[in-house]
Motif scaffolding. Structure first.
Motif, PDB file in Angstrom:
ATOM      1  N   GLN A   1    -112.887  87.125 -18.502  1.00 44.51           N
ATOM      2  CA  GLN A   1    -111.955  86.398 -17.442  1.00 44.51           C
ATOM      3  C   GLN A   1    -111.596  84.947 -18.373  1.00 44.51           C
ATOM      4  OE1 GLN A   1    -114.155  85.049 -14.224  1.00 44.51           O
ATOM      5  NE2 GLN A   1    -113.895  87.042 -13.136  1.00 44.51           N
ATOM      6  N   LEU A   2    -110.183  85.204 -18.668  1.00 46.03           N
ATOM      7  CA  LEU A   2    -109.615  84.238 -19.584  1.00 46.03           C
ATOM      8  C   LEU A   2    -108.363  83.486 -19.203  1.00 46.03           C
ATOM      9  CD1 LEU A   2    -110.052  85.984 -23.026  1.00 46.03           C
ATOM     10  CD2 LEU A   2    -110.841  83.649 -22.189  1.00 46.03           C
ATOM     11  N   LEU A   3    -107.887  84.154 -18.142  1.00 48.41           N
ATOM     12  CA  LEU A   3    -106.380  83.668 -17.669  1.00 48.41           C
ATOM     13  C   LEU A   3    -106.559  83.066 -16.170  1.00 48.41           C
ATOM     14  CD1 LEU A   3    -104.792  86.565 -19.182  1.00 48.41           C
ATOM     15  CD2 LEU A   3    -104.522  84.278 -20.420  1.00 48.41           C
ATOM     16  N   SER A   4    -105.778  82.172 -16.054  1.00 46.27           N
ATOM     17  CA  SER A   4    -105.717  81.867 -14.300  1.00 46.27           C
ATOM     18  C   SER A   4    -104.319  81.997 -14.124  1.00 46.27           C
ATOM     19  CB  SER A   4    -106.337  80.652 -14.206  1.00 46.27           C
ATOM     20  OG  SER A   4    -105.720  79.430 -14.748  1.00 46.27           O
ATOM     21  N   ALA A   5    -103.972  81.660 -12.985  1.00 46.13           N
ATOM     22  CA  ALA A   5    -102.889  81.890 -12.254  1.00 46.13           C
ATOM     23  C   ALA A   5    -101.884  80.748 -12.494  1.00 46.13           C
ATOM     24  CB  ALA A   5    -102.978  82.243 -10.588  1.00 46.13           C
ATOM     25  N   THR A   6    -102.384  79.694 -12.524  1.00 45.89           N
ATOM     26  CA  THR A   6    -101.582  78.481 -12.512  1.00 45.89           C
ATOM     27  C   THR A   6    -101.932  77.511 -13.687  1.00 45.89           C
ATOM     28  OG1 THR A   6    -102.942  77.108 -11.047  1.00 45.89           O
ATOM     29  CG2 THR A   6    -101.179  78.475  -9.922  1.00 45.89           C
ATOM     30  N   ASN A   7    -100.950  76.680 -13.933  1.00 45.08           N
ATOM     31  CA  ASN A   7    -101.297  75.795 -15.296  1.00 45.08           C
ATOM     32  C   ASN A   7    -100.923  74.349 -14.728  1.00 45.08           C
ATOM     33  OD1 ASN A   7    -101.864  74.089 -17.430  1.00 45.08           O
ATOM     34  ND2 ASN A   7    -100.438  75.758 -18.836  1.00 45.08           N
ATOM     35  N   PRO A   8    -101.578  73.665 -14.188  1.00 47.51           N
ATOM     36  CA  PRO A   8    -101.287  72.284 -13.710  1.00 47.51           C
ATOM     37  C   PRO A   8    -101.107  71.432 -14.893  1.00 47.51           C
ATOM     38  CG  PRO A   8    -103.416  72.757 -13.074  1.00 47.51           C
ATOM     39  CD  PRO A   8    -103.028  74.006 -13.606  1.00 47.51           C
TER      40      PRO A   8
ATOM     41  N   ARG B   1    -109.244  81.094 -25.932  1.00 44.66           N
ATOM     42  CA  ARG B   1    -108.452  82.203 -25.162  1.00 44.66           C
ATOM     43  C   ARG B   1    -107.712  83.149 -26.086  1.00 44.66           C
ATOM     44  NH1 ARG B   1    -103.363  80.123 -21.822  1.00 44.66           N
ATOM     45  NH2 ARG B   1    -102.723  79.235 -23.799  1.00 44.66           N
TER      46      ARG B   1
ATOM     47  N   GLU C   1     -97.167  86.724  -7.231  1.00 38.62           N
ATOM     48  CA  GLU C   1     -98.256  86.141  -7.796  1.00 38.62           C
ATOM     49  C   GLU C   1     -99.033  85.091  -6.839  1.00 38.62           C
ATOM     50  OE1 GLU C   1     -95.348  85.785  -8.924  1.00 38.62           O
ATOM     51  OE2 GLU C   1     -94.899  83.486  -9.541  1.00 38.62           O
TER      52      GLU C   1
ATOM     53  N   GLN D   1    -106.564  82.403  -7.200  1.00 36.89           N
ATOM     54  CA  GLN D   1    -106.564  82.148  -8.643  1.00 36.89           C
ATOM     55  C   GLN D   1    -107.436  82.970  -9.336  1.00 36.89           C
ATOM     56  OE1 GLN D   1    -106.274  77.789  -9.245  1.00 36.89           O
ATOM     57  NE2 GLN D   1    -106.682  78.103 -11.395  1.00 36.89           N
TER      58      GLN D   1
ATOM     59  N   MET E   1    -106.207  86.538  -9.270  1.00 41.89           N
ATOM     60  CA  MET E   1    -105.001  86.753 -10.342  1.00 41.89           C
ATOM     61  C   MET E   1    -105.528  86.856 -11.734  1.00 41.89           C
ATOM     62  SD  MET E   1    -101.746  87.105 -11.134  1.00 41.89           S
ATOM     63  CE  MET E   1    -101.001  86.611  -9.471  1.00 41.89           C
TER      64      MET E   1
ATOM     65  N   LEU F   1    -104.815  89.541 -14.369  1.00 44.55           N
ATOM     66  CA  LEU F   1    -104.130  89.567 -15.672  1.00 44.55           C
ATOM     67  C   LEU F   1    -105.193  89.986 -16.798  1.00 44.55           C
ATOM     68  CD1 LEU F   1    -102.243  86.126 -15.518  1.00 44.55           C
ATOM     69  CD2 LEU F   1    -101.516  88.295 -14.960  1.00 44.55           C
TER      70      LEU F   1
ATOM     71  N   ILE G   1     -97.995  83.983 -24.607  1.00 43.49           N
ATOM     72  CA  ILE G   1     -99.098  83.281 -24.064  1.00 43.49           C
ATOM     73  C   ILE G   1     -99.120  82.033 -24.830  1.00 43.49           C
ATOM     74  CG2 ILE G   1    -101.655  82.879 -23.519  1.00 43.49           C
ATOM     75  CD1 ILE G   1    -101.413  86.020 -22.766  1.00 43.49           C
TER      76      ILE G   1
ATOM     77  N   PHE H   1     -97.907  85.540 -17.088  1.00 41.80           N
ATOM     78  CA  PHE H   1     -98.849  85.058 -18.225  1.00 41.80           C
ATOM     79  C   PHE H   1     -98.546  83.993 -18.770  1.00 41.80           C
ATOM     80  CE2 PHE H   1     -99.439  89.720 -17.977  1.00 41.80           C
ATOM     81  CZ  PHE H   1    -100.791  89.953 -18.170  1.00 41.80           C
ATOM     82  N   CYS H   2     -97.415  83.545 -19.252  1.00 43.36           N
ATOM     83  CA  CYS H   2     -97.252  82.082 -19.755  1.00 43.36           C
ATOM     84  C   CYS H   2     -97.794  81.009 -19.042  1.00 43.36           C
ATOM     85  CB  CYS H   2     -95.448  82.092 -19.627  1.00 43.36           C
ATOM     86  SG  CYS H   2     -94.557  80.687 -20.788  1.00 43.36           S
ATOM     87  N   ASP H   3     -97.590  80.943 -17.891  1.00 45.03           N
ATOM     88  CA  ASP H   3     -98.193  80.000 -16.848  1.00 45.03           C
ATOM     89  C   ASP H   3     -99.806  79.941 -16.840  1.00 45.03           C
ATOM     90  OD1 ASP H   3     -95.697  79.047 -16.200  1.00 45.03           O
ATOM     91  OD2 ASP H   3     -95.537  79.995 -14.248  1.00 45.03           O
ATOM     92  N   SER H   4    -100.447  81.090 -17.473  1.00 48.83           N
ATOM     93  CA  SER H   4    -101.798  81.103 -17.278  1.00 48.83           C
ATOM     94  C   SER H   4    -102.484  80.013 -17.999  1.00 48.83           C
ATOM     95  CB  SER H   4    -102.389  82.613 -17.786  1.00 48.83           C
ATOM     96  OG  SER H   4    -102.098  82.589 -19.262  1.00 48.83           O
ATOM     97  N   GLU H   5    -103.613  79.485 -17.611  1.00 50.48           N
ATOM     98  CA  GLU H   5    -104.461  78.394 -18.220  1.00 50.48           C
ATOM     99  C   GLU H   5    -105.564  78.995 -18.752  1.00 50.48           C
ATOM    100  OE1 GLU H   5    -106.409  74.233 -16.884  1.00 50.48           O
ATOM    101  OE2 GLU H   5    -105.675  75.571 -15.163  1.00 50.48           O
ATOM    102  N   PRO H   6    -105.973  78.457 -19.722  1.00 50.93           N
ATOM    103  CA  PRO H   6    -107.218  78.953 -20.432  1.00 50.93           C
ATOM    104  C   PRO H   6    -108.462  78.546 -19.561  1.00 50.93           C
ATOM    105  CG  PRO H   6    -106.483  77.352 -21.948  1.00 50.93           C
ATOM    106  CD  PRO H   6    -105.413  77.733 -20.881  1.00 50.93           C
ATOM    107  N   ILE H   7    -109.662  79.183 -19.192  1.00 49.07           N
ATOM    108  CA  ILE H   7    -110.555  78.828 -18.549  1.00 49.07           C
ATOM    109  C   ILE H   7    -111.392  77.907 -19.355  1.00 49.07           C
ATOM    110  CG2 ILE H   7    -110.766  80.772 -17.037  1.00 49.07           C
ATOM    111  CD1 ILE H   7    -113.538  81.490 -18.665  1.00 49.07           C
TER     112      ILE H   7
END
Lengths: 229, 79
Positions: free
Chosen positions: A21-28, A68, A153, A158, A161, A165, A185, B50-56
């Motif tokens: 699991q490396l990606l999440s749905a949002t990027n605040p 990532r 989406e 989260q 998603m 991804l 990315i 994908f562009c909006d994805s955030e690294p965990i």
């Protein structure tokens, strides 16, 4: 190899983590990157003068993104960690060679991508080559055209998603995946991606187009109206 | 412009890198071709998601090993 130093050659105690699991749905925090750019050169200048704390701050700032990146390229956690470590250690060792005609982060991404690619080639010697010509236009015409509805989406939590991804990018062929990861990315330019991978600009564009279309096709399964996964 | 040409130009179109004349042709085609419009919109959504994805968060064991290795490297360089 550097990665062996801190584990004395013993197997790593990898926790069982299930699907990668490396990606999440949002990027605040997306807008933070523009703030980070402003003082990045100050940190790099201080690190070049021998300020170890400044370099460690750069590592703290980018370690998640670099992990990532290496994870997305290798799809193997052990290789991803080794590639990330070697990328940071090499960037530290060669910091004096960094010309500052690009962002430090872009330079770091190039080093990390190469470390990750080296491991991917080693693990899949017959399955991955950026030198191979790609097929013609015939396969480009999309299949499975179905309405995704507005903001598909947002129908997923989260974590859901993130799994989606991760699943679709995992299934993308490595030579397309690498280009997509760097361009869409990590947001490198086409020219920077070509330079990082040692391929031509048209080759980057061609692989990127195919990667995007293939991912759209794979996401269709999840995003179509009333679709199930 | 036909459907095949639209598909070939999708990447440059969503990156805003298409020549104005080609862009206009593509948009004119989409006004009459729902399938192409759907593919273009969904491809753009694919990139965005994908562009909006955030690294965990970096796993703590991975972070610890990274910083230990870094400190060793710094220490070696100073000696």
């Amino acid at each position: 190899m550097l990665c062996v130093n801190f584990m004395d050659g013993k197997a790593r105690p990898w926790p069982v983590i299930g699907p990668i699991q490396l990606l999440s749905a949002t990027n605040p925090h997306r807008f933070l990157s523009s703030i980070a750019k402003e003082d990045e050169h100050l940190l790099v200048a201080a690190a070049k003068r021998g300020d170890a704390a400044a370099f460690e701050e750069l590592v703290n700032r980018y370690e998640r993104k670099i992990f990532r990146l290496t994870m997305n390229i290798t799809r193997n956690r052990e290789d991803a960690e080794d590639a990330m470590q070697d990328a940071f250690l090499k960037s530290y060792a060669h910091l004096k060679d960094f010309q500052e005609d690009s962002r430090f982060y872009t330079w770091l991404v190039r080093i990390a991508a190469n470390e990750a690619l080296m491991r991917l080639r080693k693990r899949r010697p017959n399955q991955f080559s950026l030198d191979e010509p790609i097929e013609g236009d015939e396969d480009l015409m999309p299949r499975e055209l179905e309405d995704w509805g507005p903001s598909p989406e947002q129908r997923f939590a989260q974590t859901e998603m993130r799994d989606i991804l991760s699943d679709v990018i995992d299934k993308l062929e490595p030579d397309f995946r690498v280009v997509f990861v760097l361009r869409d990315i990590e947001e490198l330019s086409t020219q920077e991606t070509a330079k990082a991978l040692g391929i031509s600009v048209p080759a980057v564009k061609s692989r990127l187009l195919r990667a995007r279309l293939k991912l759209r096709q794979k996401l269709n399964r999840y995003f179509r109206q009333g679709g199930t996964n | 412009m036909n459907c095949k040409s639209v598909i070939r130009e999708i990447s440059d179109y969503i990156d805003g890198a298409l020549e104005p004349e080609l862009k206009q042709e593509l948009e004119q085609h989409m006004e009459h071709c729902e399938d192409c419009k759907m593919v273009v919109d969904q491809t753009k959504q694919t990139v965005d998601v994908f562009c909006d994805s955030e690294p965990i968060e970096l796993p703590i064991d991975v972070k610890t090993r990274l910083h230990e290795a870094l400190r060793r490297k710094i220490s070696e360089k100073r000696q």
